[in-house]
Design a protein around this motif. Structure first.
Motif, short mmCIF file in Angstrom:
data_model
loop_
_atom_site.label_atom_id
_atom_site.label_comp_id
_atom_site.label_asym_id
_atom_site.label_seq_id
_atom_site.Cartn_x
_atom_site.Cartn_y
_atom_site.Cartn_z
N ILE A 1 -3.19 14.31 -0.16
CA ILE A 1 -2.86 12.89 0.04
C ILE A 1 -3.29 12.07 -1.17
N ASP B 1 0.87 -1.18 0.00
CA ASP B 1 0.00 0.00 0.00
C ASP B 1 0.91 1.22 0.00
N GLN C 1 1.19 5.54 0.15
CA GLN C 1 0.59 6.84 0.41
C GLN C 1 1.64 7.92 0.16
N ARG D 1 -3.29 7.92 -2.51
CA ARG D 1 -3.11 6.53 -2.07
C ARG D 1 -3.22 5.58 -3.25
#
Length: 250
Positions: A215, A176, A178, A217
């Motif tokens: 942000i 993952d 970010q 992701r």
């Protein structure tokens, strides 16, 4: 003399039976083993990320954080962090040790890394049931991304066994990602939480706050396939490709 000849014929007959059995169990996959003598790498990103080119030209400091929350610790997070930082430095970014000094904050979470096992001997069955190792709890989207990465690695054959000494092995890694991009102006952010109470009631809460970061992701899956692929070689290849994919966003 006759006994010696008989023993030789007997030995040759047993050798013939052994070779016939080996070919019967592995002849269909021997071409696949030969085809996969080279390393095949597949990679897929869940969504494209487009950073503002004006900000990229101005924000030249970056902070990198890598964590491993999977049950398997085979992938060295320090090596992955170093590989990401080196590729970013080659693109002109300065790596900092304090996130408060960074224009960009890159956070990487290793959610899955393991040898992919097949449930059947066929390519289709292997792909459908490949992600069974490591006790990893992956979402359906993450599993689909790994399977898409498998398809991108053109040499994938489903981990077929060739005899007892040769096998086509596939390893996979999933992270993952970010990215936090510093903004001069405050950005409003809404945090929505849904909590289920009983079987019919859902309690929804919302909080609004201001932040100085935009942000982004994403999820990235990487697979490597090769005949008799070792774990060490797989780890090195996955680290190199993951760092390439992450640095390529900048």
């Amino acid at each position: 003399m006759i006994n010696v000849i008989k023993r030789r014929y007997c030995a040759l007959f047993l050798l013939f039976l052994f070779l016939a059995g080996l070919m019967a169990s592995g002849c269909s996959t021997i071409p696949e083993a030969i085809e996969n003598r080279k390393l095949y790498i597949g990679a897929k990103m869940s969504e494209p990320i487009f950073l503002d080119p004006v900000k990229k030209a101005r924000l030249r400091t970056i902070y990198v954080e890598v964590r491993n929350t999977s049950q398997l610790k085979k992938l060295n997070t320090a090596l992955l962090k170093k590989a990401i930082e080196e590729k970013l430095e080659k693109k002109g970014y300065t790596v900092v040790n304090d996130p408060l000094d960074a224009g960009y904050i890159v956070q990487v979470q290793v959610r899955y890394f393991d040898f992919l096992k097949e449930k059947t001997g066929t390519k289709e069955g292997a792909a459908a049931g490949a992600i069974v190792g490591g006790g990893a709890a992956l979402s359906g989207d993450a599993e689909k991304l790994i399977l898409a990465a498998l398809a991108a690695g053109v040499g994938y054959t489903g981990g077929a066994l060739v005899g007892s000494m040769i096998s086509v092995n596939t390893f996979a890694g999933y992270v993952d990602l970010q990215i936090m991009e510093r903004s001069e102006k405050p950005i409003k952010k809404e945090i929505v939480t849904q909590a289920r109470q009983g079987t019919e009631t859902i309690i929804r809460t919302k909080q609004t706050e201001e932040t100085n970061y935009q942000i982004y992701r994403n999820g990235i899956a990487v697979t490597v396939t090769k005949t008799n692929l070792s774990e060490e070689e797989a780890v090195a290849a996955i680290i190199d490709r993951l760092s390439h994919e992450i640095a390529g966003i900048f």
